[in-house]
Structures are given as C-alpha cells and as structure tokens.
Design a protein around this motif. Structure first.
Motif, PDB file in Angstrom:
ATOM      1  N   MET A 260       0.850  -1.198   0.000  1.00  0.00           N
ATOM      2  CA  MET A 260       0.000   0.000   0.000  1.00  0.00           C
ATOM      3  C   MET A 260       0.883   1.244   0.000  1.00  0.00           C
ATOM      4  SD  MET A 260      -2.964   1.104   2.724  1.00  0.00           S
ATOM      5  CE  MET A 260      -4.085  -0.170   2.131  1.00  0.00           C
ATOM      6  N   THR A 261       0.491   2.244  -0.776  1.00  0.00           N
ATOM      7  CA  THR A 261       1.230   3.494  -0.844  1.00  0.00           C
ATOM      8  C   THR A 261       1.347   4.116   0.537  1.00  0.00           C
ATOM      9  OG1 THR A 261       0.487   3.896  -3.103  1.00  0.00           O
ATOM     10  CG2 THR A 261       1.219   5.803  -1.844  1.00  0.00           C
ATOM     11  N   ASN A 262       2.547   4.610   0.882  1.00  0.00           N
ATOM     12  CA  ASN A 262       2.750   5.186   2.208  1.00  0.00           C
ATOM     13  C   ASN A 262       3.061   6.678   2.126  1.00  0.00           C
ATOM     14  OD1 ASN A 262       5.648   5.516   1.801  1.00  0.00           O
ATOM     15  ND2 ASN A 262       5.820   3.301   2.106  1.00  0.00           N
ATOM     16  N   ALA A 263       3.085   7.315   3.286  1.00  0.00           N
ATOM     17  CA  ALA A 263       3.263   8.759   3.347  1.00  0.00           C
ATOM     18  C   ALA A 263       4.617   9.189   2.792  1.00  0.00           C
ATOM     19  CB  ALA A 263       3.107   9.232   4.794  1.00  0.00           C
ATOM     20  N   LYS A 264       5.652   8.400   3.019  1.00  0.00           N
ATOM     21  CA  LYS A 264       6.980   8.749   2.512  1.00  0.00           C
ATOM     22  C   LYS A 264       6.988   8.798   0.990  1.00  0.00           C
ATOM     23  CE  LYS A 264      11.822   7.291   2.590  1.00  0.00           C
ATOM     24  NZ  LYS A 264      12.797   6.275   3.101  1.00  0.00           N
ATOM     25  N   GLN A 265       6.364   7.835   0.355  1.00  0.00           N
ATOM     26  CA  GLN A 265       6.301   7.819  -1.104  1.00  0.00           C
ATOM     27  C   GLN A 265       5.571   9.047  -1.635  1.00  0.00           C
ATOM     28  OE1 GLN A 265       4.457   3.953  -1.211  1.00  0.00           O
ATOM     29  NE2 GLN A 265       6.304   2.965  -2.023  1.00  0.00           N
ATOM     30  N   ILE A 266       4.468   9.395  -0.984  1.00  0.00           N
ATOM     31  CA  ILE A 266       3.701  10.565  -1.418  1.00  0.00           C
ATOM     32  C   ILE A 266       4.526  11.837  -1.250  1.00  0.00           C
ATOM     33  CG2 ILE A 266       1.702  12.001  -0.835  1.00  0.00           C
ATOM     34  CD1 ILE A 266       0.192   9.358  -0.282  1.00  0.00           C
ATOM     35  N   ARG A 267       5.233  11.961  -0.140  1.00  0.00           N
ATOM     36  CA  ARG A 267       6.055  13.160   0.084  1.00  0.00           C
ATOM     37  C   ARG A 267       7.151  13.285  -0.960  1.00  0.00           C
ATOM     38  NH1 ARG A 267       5.577  11.739   5.623  1.00  0.00           N
ATOM     39  NH2 ARG A 267       7.635  10.744   5.549  1.00  0.00           N
ATOM     40  N   GLN A 268       7.696  12.170  -1.445  1.00  0.00           N
ATOM     41  CA  GLN A 268       8.733  12.224  -2.477  1.00  0.00           C
ATOM     42  C   GLN A 268       8.235  12.922  -3.736  1.00  0.00           C
ATOM     43  OE1 GLN A 268       9.683   7.967  -2.743  1.00  0.00           O
ATOM     44  NE2 GLN A 268      11.752   8.431  -2.047  1.00  0.00           N
ATOM     45  N   VAL A 269       6.953  12.817  -3.992  1.00  0.00           N
ATOM     46  CA  VAL A 269       6.362  13.449  -5.173  1.00  0.00           C
ATOM     47  C   VAL A 269       5.927  14.880  -4.851  1.00  0.00           C
ATOM     48  CG1 VAL A 269       4.504  13.318  -6.876  1.00  0.00           C
ATOM     49  CG2 VAL A 269       5.580  11.212  -6.032  1.00  0.00           C
ATOM     50  N   PHE A 270       5.254  15.063  -3.720  1.00  0.00           N
ATOM     51  CA  PHE A 270       4.661  16.358  -3.422  1.00  0.00           C
ATOM     52  C   PHE A 270       5.685  17.410  -2.996  1.00  0.00           C
ATOM     53  CE2 PHE A 270       0.158  14.598  -2.309  1.00  0.00           C
ATOM     54  CZ  PHE A 270      -0.055  14.344  -3.651  1.00  0.00           C
ATOM     55  N   LYS A 271       6.741  17.009  -2.290  1.00  0.00           N
ATOM     56  CA  LYS A 271       7.707  17.992  -1.785  1.00  0.00           C
ATOM     57  C   LYS A 271       8.367  18.784  -2.932  1.00  0.00           C
ATOM     58  CE  LYS A 271      11.536  18.443   1.507  1.00  0.00           C
ATOM     59  NZ  LYS A 271      12.557  19.073   0.629  1.00  0.00           N
ATOM     60  N   PRO A 272       8.896  18.133  -3.971  1.00  0.00           N
ATOM     61  CA  PRO A 272       9.482  18.923  -5.064  1.00  0.00           C
ATOM     62  C   PRO A 272       8.459  19.815  -5.760  1.00  0.00           C
ATOM     63  CG  PRO A 272      10.162  16.621  -5.196  1.00  0.00           C
ATOM     64  CD  PRO A 272       9.077  16.685  -4.177  1.00  0.00           C
ATOM     65  N   LEU A 273       7.222  19.340  -5.848  1.00  0.00           N
ATOM     66  CA  LEU A 273       6.187  20.163  -6.487  1.00  0.00           C
ATOM     67  C   LEU A 273       5.921  21.421  -5.674  1.00  0.00           C
ATOM     68  CD1 LEU A 273       3.773  17.310  -7.589  1.00  0.00           C
ATOM     69  CD2 LEU A 273       4.911  18.929  -9.130  1.00  0.00           C
ATOM     70  N   MET A 274       5.851  21.296  -4.344  1.00  0.00           N
ATOM     71  CA  MET A 274       5.614  22.468  -3.515  1.00  0.00           C
ATOM     72  C   MET A 274       6.793  23.438  -3.562  1.00  0.00           C
ATOM     73  SD  MET A 274       3.542  21.099  -0.166  1.00  0.00           S
ATOM     74  CE  MET A 274       4.722  19.805   0.254  1.00  0.00           C
ATOM     75  N   GLU A 275       8.004  22.905  -3.717  1.00  0.00           N
ATOM     76  CA  GLU A 275       9.177  23.769  -3.807  1.00  0.00           C
ATOM     77  C   GLU A 275       9.165  24.580  -5.097  1.00  0.00           C
ATOM     78  OE1 GLU A 275      12.306  20.945  -3.402  1.00  0.00           O
ATOM     79  OE2 GLU A 275      12.232  20.919  -1.202  1.00  0.00           O
ATOM     80  N   ARG A 276       8.533  24.044  -6.138  1.00  0.00           N
ATOM     81  CA  ARG A 276       8.524  24.716  -7.439  1.00  0.00           C
ATOM     82  C   ARG A 276       7.262  25.543  -7.676  1.00  0.00           C
ATOM     83  NH1 ARG A 276      11.288  19.791 -10.036  1.00  0.00           N
ATOM     84  NH2 ARG A 276       9.409  19.245 -11.189  1.00  0.00           N
ATOM     85  N   HIS A 277       6.204  25.290  -6.897  1.00  0.00           N
ATOM     86  CA  HIS A 277       4.927  25.966  -7.132  1.00  0.00           C
ATOM     87  C   HIS A 277       4.392  26.469  -5.796  1.00  0.00           C
ATOM     88  CE1 HIS A 277       4.741  24.239 -11.217  1.00  0.00           C
ATOM     89  NE2 HIS A 277       5.238  23.142 -10.644  1.00  0.00           N
ATOM     90  N   ASP A 278       4.346  27.793  -5.642  1.00  0.00           N
ATOM     91  CA  ASP A 278       3.965  28.337  -4.337  1.00  0.00           C
ATOM     92  C   ASP A 278       2.462  28.325  -4.086  1.00  0.00           C
ATOM     93  OD1 ASP A 278       3.118  30.356  -5.994  1.00  0.00           O
ATOM     94  OD2 ASP A 278       4.536  31.862  -5.257  1.00  0.00           O
ATOM     95  N   ASP A 279       1.666  27.834  -5.053  1.00  0.00           N
ATOM     96  CA  ASP A 279       0.223  27.745  -4.814  1.00  0.00           C
ATOM     97  C   ASP A 279      -0.205  26.336  -4.420  1.00  0.00           C
ATOM     98  OD1 ASP A 279       0.713  26.598  -7.301  1.00  0.00           O
ATOM     99  OD2 ASP A 279      -1.096  27.432  -8.246  1.00  0.00           O
ATOM    100  N   LEU A 280       0.744  25.481  -4.034  1.00  0.00           N
ATOM    101  CA  LEU A 280       0.437  24.105  -3.654  1.00  0.00           C
ATOM    102  C   LEU A 280       0.717  23.897  -2.171  1.00  0.00           C
ATOM    103  CD1 LEU A 280       2.034  22.149  -6.658  1.00  0.00           C
ATOM    104  CD2 LEU A 280      -0.341  22.930  -6.403  1.00  0.00           C
ATOM    105  N   VAL A 281      -0.120  23.076  -1.539  1.00  0.00           N
ATOM    106  CA  VAL A 281       0.092  22.765  -0.133  1.00  0.00           C
ATOM    107  C   VAL A 281      -0.375  21.330   0.118  1.00  0.00           C
ATOM    108  CG1 VAL A 281      -2.160  23.745   0.529  1.00  0.00           C
ATOM    109  CG2 VAL A 281      -0.363  23.489   2.253  1.00  0.00           C
ATOM    110  N   HIS A 282       0.431  20.599   0.884  1.00  0.00           N
ATOM    111  CA  HIS A 282       0.096  19.226   1.264  1.00  0.00           C
ATOM    112  C   HIS A 282      -0.379  19.253   2.709  1.00  0.00           C
ATOM    113  CE1 HIS A 282       1.571  14.874   2.153  1.00  0.00           C
ATOM    114  NE2 HIS A 282       0.303  14.872   1.781  1.00  0.00           N
ATOM    115  N   LEU A 283      -1.617  18.827   2.907  1.00  0.00           N
ATOM    116  CA  LEU A 283      -2.219  18.882   4.233  1.00  0.00           C
ATOM    117  C   LEU A 283      -2.399  17.498   4.832  1.00  0.00           C
ATOM    118  CD1 LEU A 283      -4.919  21.614   3.509  1.00  0.00           C
ATOM    119  CD2 LEU A 283      -2.636  21.904   4.488  1.00  0.00           C
ATOM    120  N   GLY A 284      -1.605  16.566   4.387  1.00  0.00           N
ATOM    121  CA  GLY A 284      -1.710  15.203   4.872  1.00  0.00           C
ATOM    122  C   GLY A 284      -2.453  14.321   3.899  1.00  0.00           C
ATOM    123  N   ALA A 285      -2.417  13.023   4.178  1.00  0.00           N
ATOM    124  CA  ALA A 285      -3.030  12.006   3.319  1.00  0.00           C
ATOM    125  C   ALA A 285      -2.474  12.147   1.902  1.00  0.00           C
ATOM    126  CB  ALA A 285      -4.546  12.114   3.356  1.00  0.00           C
ATOM    127  N   GLY A 286      -3.276  11.804   0.911  1.00  0.00           N
ATOM    128  CA  GLY A 286      -2.754  11.761  -0.448  1.00  0.00           C
ATOM    129  C   GLY A 286      -3.099  12.954  -1.291  1.00  0.00           C
TER     130      GLY A 286
END
Length: 230
Positions: A1-27
């Motif tokens: 099952m997909t885990n939080a670490k895997q999701i962060r690997q994708v979302f973290k670089p996106l948030m660093e490049r786009h200031d209108d994105l925010v990860h509030l937990g879950a997927g």
C-alpha cells in the motif's frame, strides 16, 4: 500500500517549485486559495502495495455535509508514460517519482488552474461528455442556485417537493439528509430571495471548512448568484 513517505517524495518537489500548492496530509496536494471548488491532486492508495492511482480532483465546497478530506468529487486519471514497464503506476519502477511529477506538472496542474471559477467548473459538463453533473437532483439544484440560475433550480425543486414535503421515508437517514437540503432553500428559492440563498450557501461552505486544516487556505468569495443580474 502506498505510504506517506512515497507521497512526500512526489509532493515535496512540487511544492518547492509551485507556491500555490500545499500538502495537508493524506494523499491530497491542494491548490490554494480554496474557494467554491476545491482543486487537488490525489495519489490514491491501492490495495496492492506496489500500485497507486494518481488523479486530479475537484469537489464543491458548498454542498452541505461534504467531507472535503475524503470526498474525491469529479476526477480525471493520470496515465503512466508509454515507457513505463507496465500500464500502471508502480512504486518499484525507479522512474515513477520523476514521471509522476512530470504528469502532475504538465497535465493535472494546467487543468486545475483553468478552473478559476464556479462557472469554469460547470462549463466542463457542457464542453466534455466525460464529465457529469452530480446525479442527485438536490445537489444539481444547489449548484444551479449558486450559479444564479434560479429558474432551473425551481424546476428541480418542484420535482422534488412532493416526496420531500410529505416526508415519505421518515426513518431513512439518507432520505432525511436529502430532505434537509431541499427544505433549507425551498422558501427563499421560490421567493427569489437571493440574499437569503447566498447566506445559506456561505453557511454550508463555512461549516465544511472551518476547523479543518483547509481553513487557513480558504478564501470566501461571492457566488455568481450574488453578482449575476437578478
């Protein structure tokens, strides 16, 4: 099952490049600000530990009782690149993170950013048969009210009123939930009381958002109902 670490690997670089994105937990990766339509990228977990299902999703914030943290709403799926080893998104593919980031940036984000108003969201249904309006007529009625299309909303309300007003299923929680939606707006709808209808919609939206992690990114704005000619 997909885990939080895997999701962060994708979302973290996106948030660093786009200031209108925010990860509030879950997927979910949210576009901010959040207005009448919440726009998100979802990496949905699968029962298969190596698979996930990425998609871009849209959910209306003003439908009463919607849980924005779990409701997917209307969605479109992101497909893996043709070079992928299998026609699925699998974490064991060493290229998945880069491929997911690329798909989100080139496919999901442009689509979501184009939904810059409730009217733009609703136009998807007219322009593309892939999308469908909410099937339940009481939700269609609420959307029509929000858009200021009160004539259409009244037609839907009239079709629902006999069943609703007679309270034919008093012990059915699902029916009672539908009934409350209709009764909340019926009187001001037929009185053409736009101010009262707007107050109800704003109240529903606030109830769905206040006290959640989404609230700091919420930007209350007028509904088309309030700005369209009466």
């Amino acid at each position: 099952m997909t885990n939080a670490k895997q999701i962060r690997q994708v979302f973290k670089p996106l948030m660093e490049r786009h200031d209108d994105l925010v990860h509030l937990g879950a997927g979910y990766l949210w576009l901010r600000p959040v207005r009448h339509v919440a726009l998100r990228v979802l990496i949905e977990r699968s029962s298969h530990k190596d698979m996930c299902t990425p998609q871009w999703t849209m959910v209306k914030t003003f439908i009463p009782g919607v849980d924005l943290t779990v409701s997917i709403g209307q969605a479109g799926y992101l497909m893996p690149p043709e070079s992928a080893p299998v026609p699925h998104w699998i974490w064991s593919d060493p290229t998945i993170v880069a491929a997911l980031i690329s798909a989100i940036e080139t496919e999901a984000l442009p689509r979501l950013r184009a939904i810059d108003s409730l009217q733009a969201f609703q136009a998807l249904y007219a322009d593309n048969p892939f999308y469908r309006r909410d099937q339940w007529p009481e939700n269609r009625m609420i959307v029509d009210i929000a858009l200021g299309d009160l004539d259409e909303a009244r037609i839907l309300c009239e079709s629902l009123e006999p069943e609703i007003r007679e309270n034919r299923y008093p012990d059915d929680p699902w029916f009672q939930k539908r009934r409350r939606k209709v009764l909340a707006v019926a009187e001001p709808l037929f009185a053409n009381d736009r101010a009262a209808l707007a107050e109800i919609l704003h109240g529903w939206e606030a109830d769905n958002i206040r006290g959640t992690k989404i609230e700091p990114y919420w930007e209350p704005t007028p509904f088309p109902l309030e700005t369209a000619p009466g």
